[in-house]
Design an enzyme around this catalytic site. Sequence first.
Site, short mmCIF file in Angstrom:
data_model
loop_
_atom_site.label_atom_id
_atom_site.label_comp_id
_atom_site.label_asym_id
_atom_site.label_seq_id
_atom_site.Cartn_x
_atom_site.Cartn_y
_atom_site.Cartn_z
N LYS A 68 0.75 -1.06 -0.10
CA LYS A 68 0.21 0.04 -0.02
C LYS A 68 0.96 1.16 -0.16
CE LYS A 68 -4.37 -1.37 1.83
NZ LYS A 68 -5.41 -1.18 2.66
N ASP A 105 -10.09 3.40 1.78
CA ASP A 105 -10.45 2.72 3.24
C ASP A 105 -11.34 3.52 4.20
OD1 ASP A 105 -9.12 0.29 2.36
OD2 ASP A 105 -7.19 1.05 3.27
#
Length: 275
Positions: A68, A105
């Site tokens: 990420k 997210d």
Amino acid sequence: MNKIPLAGVIGSPIAHSKSPDLHGFWLRDYAIKGHYIPIDVPQGELAETLARLARIGFVGANVTIPYKEEALKIADDVSDHAKRIGAANTLVFSPDGKIYADNTDGYGFIENLRQNAPDWDPTSGPALVLGAGGASRAILVALLDAGVPKILLSNRTKERANVLAHEFGPKIEVIDWAPLTHTLPDCAMVVNTTSLGMTGYPALEIAVETLPQTALVTDIVYAPLKTDLLKRAEAHGCTSVDGLGMLLHQAVPGFERWFGKTPDVTDALRAAVLA
Ligand code: ATR
């Protein structure tokens, strides 16, 4: 060039990922001719893999552990939101091979609460956030943007929480790790972003019974779906929201960008992903 849009989730390991199930459900449900696959990328090969995927007809990808942060550095263009979090989970490839990175997210976290606890008012009082890893970063930014007046942040390794408080500003106050007995009566919400409560991990031992019954308790753990924390919160009379919805909702913006349809998060999708 392949006219059938291709996308996938990049990580290592990746076999456990539920993303192929959930995107696959939407592709079938909306009769879209496209594919979404798990892609296990060896360490050191992320940049090369992304460039190649863009060349062979991929329209984008999700990125998960351990890539990420690296994906953010490789991208040609990064959303302000992903920059603040310091990590990307959604990539969009343009036809000329340029990579755009975003992080959904926090969006998934908030949408899960909006769908499953529609009365939740982020401005109603302080939030307690447990954990200071990658998931916590995205949730802290989301809560601040939603208007939460104050965030109490607690992590087993206090120094990691201090780093986040320093980065995200004065609304975040770092407090000592569990049992948090003196803190809980003042909290309007509790968010577990640690691995505690997940299958194979110990339960999160906090004094849930000292929370106001109006408090909202949510967990990002979704295996099991009802963690011990959520069960105890419900027994005490609090509203609880499980972590599966965050996973489902964070996938919406990517699907929309890659396949041209805004997908719905429904009970049928939940059931398919749990199956
Ligand atoms: P993620 O990106 O999913 O947030 P992570 O960066 O590995 O993953 O963070 C995991 C979080 O769970 C951390 O807050 C970690 O606490 P530490 O920073 O002290 O490691 C927390 N965590 C994991 N196992 C734990 C345990 N047994 N007790 C308390 N906290 C735990």
